[in-house]
Design a protein around this motif. Structure first.
Motif, PDB file in Angstrom:
ATOM      1  N   PHE A 160       0.720  -1.294  -0.075  1.00 30.78           N
ATOM      2  CA  PHE A 160       0.132  -0.013  -0.063  1.00 30.78           C
ATOM      3  C   PHE A 160       0.872   1.215   0.115  1.00 30.78           C
ATOM      4  O   PHE A 160       0.448   2.268  -0.699  1.00 30.78           O
ATOM      5  N   LEU A 161       2.009   1.254   0.832  1.00 30.61           N
ATOM      6  CA  LEU A 161       2.887   2.405   0.932  1.00 30.61           C
ATOM      7  C   LEU A 161       3.351   2.911  -0.592  1.00 30.61           C
ATOM      8  O   LEU A 161       3.525   3.990  -0.707  1.00 30.61           O
ATOM      9  N   LYS A 162       3.333   2.048  -1.477  1.00 35.54           N
ATOM     10  CA  LYS A 162       3.982   2.212  -2.833  1.00 35.54           C
ATOM     11  C   LYS A 162       2.948   2.529  -3.938  1.00 35.54           C
ATOM     12  O   LYS A 162       3.235   2.351  -5.121  1.00 35.54           O
ATOM     13  N   SER A 163       1.769   2.517  -3.471  1.00 34.90           N
ATOM     14  CA  SER A 163       0.729   2.422  -4.323  1.00 34.90           C
ATOM     15  C   SER A 163       0.113   3.628  -4.681  1.00 34.90           C
ATOM     16  O   SER A 163       0.392   4.499  -4.024  1.00 34.90           O
ATOM     17  N   ASP A 164      -0.755   3.758  -5.863  1.00 35.23           N
ATOM     18  CA  ASP A 164      -1.415   4.944  -6.279  1.00 35.23           C
ATOM     19  C   ASP A 164      -2.363   5.437  -5.166  1.00 35.23           C
ATOM     20  O   ASP A 164      -2.810   6.574  -5.104  1.00 35.23           O
ATOM     21  N   GLN A 165      -3.077   4.120  -5.008  1.00 32.35           N
ATOM     22  CA  GLN A 165      -4.062   4.447  -3.755  1.00 32.35           C
ATOM     23  C   GLN A 165      -3.347   5.247  -2.499  1.00 32.35           C
ATOM     24  O   GLN A 165      -4.292   6.251  -2.107  1.00 32.35           O
ATOM     25  N   ASN A 166      -2.380   4.821  -2.262  1.00 34.94           N
ATOM     26  CA  ASN A 166      -1.726   5.602  -1.013  1.00 34.94           C
ATOM     27  C   ASN A 166      -1.372   6.927  -1.223  1.00 34.94           C
ATOM     28  O   ASN A 166      -1.650   7.884  -0.509  1.00 34.94           O
ATOM     29  N   ARG A 167      -1.133   7.280  -2.432  1.00 36.90           N
ATOM     30  CA  ARG A 167      -0.599   8.743  -2.826  1.00 36.90           C
ATOM     31  C   ARG A 167      -2.140   9.421  -2.670  1.00 36.90           C
ATOM     32  O   ARG A 167      -2.050  10.737  -2.543  1.00 36.90           O
ATOM     33  N   CYS A 168      -3.415   8.918  -3.285  1.00 38.10           N
ATOM     34  CA  CYS A 168      -4.357   9.556  -3.632  1.00 38.10           C
ATOM     35  C   CYS A 168      -4.809  10.061  -1.957  1.00 38.10           C
ATOM     36  O   CYS A 168      -5.450  10.895  -1.836  1.00 38.10           O
ATOM     37  N   ALA A 169      -4.748   8.992  -1.038  1.00 37.14           N
ATOM     38  CA  ALA A 169      -5.268   9.003   0.365  1.00 37.14           C
ATOM     39  C   ALA A 169      -4.547  10.288   0.972  1.00 37.14           C
ATOM     40  O   ALA A 169      -4.956  10.927   1.859  1.00 37.14           O
ATOM     41  N   LYS A 171      -3.067  12.785  -0.294  1.00 38.52           N
ATOM     42  CA  LYS A 171      -3.612  13.856  -0.953  1.00 38.52           C
ATOM     43  C   LYS A 171      -4.770  14.418  -0.281  1.00 38.52           C
ATOM     44  O   LYS A 171      -4.935  15.349  -0.221  1.00 38.52           O
ATOM     45  N   LEU A 172      -5.779  13.479  -0.288  1.00 34.91           N
ATOM     46  CA  LEU A 172      -6.950  13.618   0.390  1.00 34.91           C
ATOM     47  C   LEU A 172      -6.667  14.028   1.994  1.00 34.91           C
ATOM     48  O   LEU A 172      -7.449  15.183   2.161  1.00 34.91           O
ATOM     49  N   LEU A 173      -6.045  13.545   2.565  1.00 40.17           N
ATOM     50  CA  LEU A 173      -5.752  13.940   3.825  1.00 40.17           C
ATOM     51  C   LEU A 173      -5.148  15.238   4.058  1.00 40.17           C
ATOM     52  O   LEU A 173      -5.689  15.992   4.692  1.00 40.17           O
ATOM     53  N   GLU A 183      -9.279  21.293  -3.594  1.00 40.66           N
ATOM     54  CA  GLU A 183      -8.650  20.332  -3.703  1.00 40.66           C
ATOM     55  C   GLU A 183      -9.061  18.887  -2.982  1.00 40.66           C
ATOM     56  O   GLU A 183      -8.852  17.932  -4.152  1.00 40.66           O
ATOM     57  N   ILE A 184      -9.882  18.731  -2.216  1.00 38.63           N
ATOM     58  CA  ILE A 184     -10.610  17.681  -1.959  1.00 38.63           C
ATOM     59  C   ILE A 184     -11.608  17.267  -3.085  1.00 38.63           C
ATOM     60  O   ILE A 184     -11.439  15.698  -3.471  1.00 38.63           O
ATOM     61  N   LYS A 185     -12.312  18.135  -3.663  1.00 41.47           N
ATOM     62  CA  LYS A 185     -13.128  17.960  -4.596  1.00 41.47           C
ATOM     63  C   LYS A 185     -12.220  17.482  -5.943  1.00 41.47           C
ATOM     64  O   LYS A 185     -12.730  16.482  -6.628  1.00 41.47           O
ATOM     65  N   ARG A 186     -11.102  18.047  -6.159  1.00 37.93           N
ATOM     66  CA  ARG A 186     -10.291  17.523  -7.371  1.00 37.93           C
ATOM     67  C   ARG A 186      -9.677  16.029  -7.095  1.00 37.93           C
ATOM     68  O   ARG A 186      -9.641  15.466  -7.966  1.00 37.93           O
ATOM     69  N   LYS A 218      -5.047  22.699  11.063  1.00 37.30           N
ATOM     70  CA  LYS A 218      -4.500  21.516  11.239  1.00 37.30           C
ATOM     71  C   LYS A 218      -3.151  21.418  10.784  1.00 37.30           C
ATOM     72  O   LYS A 218      -3.085  21.592   9.581  1.00 37.30           O
ATOM     73  N   GLU A 219      -2.145  20.592  11.183  1.00 34.95           N
ATOM     74  CA  GLU A 219      -1.116  20.062  10.615  1.00 34.95           C
ATOM     75  C   GLU A 219      -1.159  19.001   9.292  1.00 34.95           C
ATOM     76  O   GLU A 219      -2.039  18.091   9.643  1.00 34.95           O
ATOM     77  N   PRO A 220      -0.923  19.347   8.364  1.00 35.27           N
ATOM     78  CA  PRO A 220      -0.922  18.295   7.383  1.00 35.27           C
ATOM     79  C   PRO A 220      -0.535  16.903   7.531  1.00 35.27           C
ATOM     80  O   PRO A 220       0.465  16.856   8.221  1.00 35.27           O
ATOM     81  N   VAL A 221      -1.121  15.903   7.016  1.00 34.23           N
ATOM     82  CA  VAL A 221      -0.748  14.514   7.275  1.00 34.23           C
ATOM     83  C   VAL A 221       0.769  14.359   6.533  1.00 34.23           C
ATOM     84  O   VAL A 221       0.934  14.821   5.640  1.00 34.23           O
TER      85      VAL A 221
END
Length: 232
Positions: A160-169, A171-173, A183-186, A218-221
């Motif tokens: 998961f760490l190296k996945s596209d899904q991780n990068r998406c998550a 960015k969302l957080l 940005e959330i909507k994008r 809040k501090e970014p993740v």
């Protein structure tokens, strides 16, 4: 009586279907459970799980809690037999019922269990999609703290760490932490989201929910750069 549990199981499935047509929901549950037990006596795990799934589908509208339990039991049967991949549709169906009931924490937990099952059968893409889906569900429930915890826990897994899904998550957080609605909507329109199951896409496209003003400042993740070579 003739020591033919297979035939008995098939008849029990028929009884379950008739009970469904009659709207006798308690009997639907009993007949399909009994059918599953009889298939198990034959050593036929897949038909046993299928019987539970048929009962679950029949009960989704009238008795959703019972349906979820049947889906869960069917998943357990398959997993105990090393057939995790055959349970994926059942995890999808159970998650959908949880979402309809607005039981978002339970839905996310079920998705994480799906991710674990996918891990056991090396279905990396399904695993990563399940983890991202769980994070989306937490965000839809406006539980940023739990979404971040879920992200951090799942990121301990190399796939998961190296996945596209991780990068998406991520960015969302980060967008949530910054209170950046646009940005959330994008990100919610990104391909990583579009490749999830429809039930997750539908709620992702409704993000953000709740009061965003309380999140600003809040501090970014992942404030510190993540060293992919150090997973400790």
């Amino acid at each position: 009586m003739l020591s033919s549990p297979w035939d008995a199981a098939k008849h029990m499935e028929t009884c379950g279907n008739i009970a469904k047509e009659l709207g006798n929901w308690g009997e639907v549950l009993d007949y399909y459970r009994r059918a599953s037990e009889l298939f198990n006596e034959c050593g036929r795990v897949q038909p046993a799980a299928d019987a539970l799934a048929k009962g679950a589908r029949a009960l989704e509208e009238s008795s959703p809690d019972e349906a979820i339990q049947l889906y869960t039991d069917a998943c357990s049967l398959l997993e105990e037999d090393g057939r995790e991949q055959m349970a994926f549709d059942l995890y999808r169906a159970g998650t959908s019922v949880y979402l309809k009931l607005e039981r978002y924490e339970d839905a996310a937990t079920f998705l994480l269990r799906w991710g674990l099952a996918a891990d056991h059968c090396n279905a990396v893409n399904s695993q990563c999609k399940a983890y991202l889906s769980a994070i989306v569900v937490y965000l839809y429930a406006h539980d940023l703290k739990q979404a971040e915890k879920c992200y951090n826990d799942c990121s301990q897994i190399d796939a998961f760490l190296k996945s596209d899904q991780n990068r998406c998550a991520s960015k969302l957080l980060s967008a949530y932490a910054e209170g950046d609605i646009e940005e959330i909507k994008r990100v919610a329109q990104s391909s990583s989201i579009s490749n999830l199951d429809h039930m997750i896409i539908r709620i992702a496209r409704k993000l953000p929910t709740g009061d965003m003003s309380a999140l600003k400042g809040k501090e970014p993740v992942d404030e510190e750069p993540l060293d992919e070579n150090d997973l400790t």
